[in-house]
Scaffold this active site. Sequence first.
Site, short mmCIF file in Angstrom:
data_model
loop_
_atom_site.label_atom_id
_atom_site.label_comp_id
_atom_site.label_asym_id
_atom_site.label_seq_id
_atom_site.Cartn_x
_atom_site.Cartn_y
_atom_site.Cartn_z
N GLY A 55 1.18 -1.69 -0.01
CA GLY A 55 0.01 -0.31 -0.18
C GLY A 55 0.73 1.26 0.36
O GLY A 55 1.99 1.20 0.13
N ASN A 56 0.25 2.60 0.66
CA ASN A 56 1.49 3.13 0.63
C ASN A 56 0.25 4.28 1.74
O ASN A 56 -0.75 4.02 2.09
CB ASN A 56 1.48 3.91 -1.06
CG ASN A 56 -0.15 4.16 -1.56
OD1 ASN A 56 -0.46 6.37 -0.85
ND2 ASN A 56 -0.62 4.05 -2.83
N ARG A 57 0.95 5.49 1.64
CA ARG A 57 0.35 6.74 3.00
C ARG A 57 -0.62 7.83 2.41
O ARG A 57 -0.71 8.33 3.03
CB ARG A 57 1.90 7.44 2.93
CG ARG A 57 3.05 6.36 4.14
CD ARG A 57 4.15 7.24 4.23
NE ARG A 57 3.94 7.76 5.65
CZ ARG A 57 4.62 8.05 6.23
NH1 ARG A 57 6.14 7.07 6.33
NH2 ARG A 57 4.93 8.48 7.61
#
Length: 223
Positions: A33-35
């Site tokens: 995923g990412n932030r």
Amino acid sequence: LGGESNAGALAGRKVLMTAGPTFEDLDPVRYLGNRSSGRMGYAVAQAAREAGAEVLLISGPVALADPPGVTVQRVRSALDMHRAVLDAVAGMDVFIGTAAVADYRPAQPAGQKIKKTRESLTVELVRNPDILAEVAARADRPFTVGFAAETDDVLGYARRKLEEKRLDLIAANTVGAGQGFEVDDNALTLLWPGGQQELPRASKAALARDLINVIAQRLHAPG
Ligand code: CTP
Ligand code: CA
């Protein structure tokens, strides 16, 4: 500008948007995923709605409530988001890609939970389709707006993305070190072919209203 109201600026317009991260599954219990929190994108969707647009928001996994009056379609991966956007884009007046779409996905997601039998693990990743560039390349393209999240040479990379993806507008955004992701305030530089405008640090809601006002102006601008 300055976060002022934009009632009616997009009256009768149909706006398609993406927001949030995408999750790329490695196995049934793990993902890459990412932030991205989705907050900037959700603020833009709400501002577009308040400006009178009919808004369809294709959203990755986020912990946010649907903005009032906005139709939200939830997806998980970049491939899901890609399919949802292509299914919806015909007849749209504006496309705004705010999602932090994963650039790569695991080539072969495992059908069972990966066990820690080996000392090291190599996962092959393959590139995801560029949703924004595909929308911009269509013969019946809507007015197409991208975001560029960068850690360095922000305006240089953003101008290059505007030109290479043949966008109508790009919102450039410095990320990292308390800026961009996971914070309430943000600052944007808007770039279009032949011009640019700074939107100084403000709440994401105020920035979203300013962005929508600039989109509405440029939508009507000649050339
Ligand atoms: N984008 C997209 N589909 C992708 C990747 C990006 O629609 N597969 C969109 C994003 O929603 C954003 C814009 O493209 O509006 C720019 O995303 P960004 O990650 O900054 O740029 P990339 O083109 O992916 O290039 P890089 O990550 O190498 O900087
Ligand atoms: Ca990217």
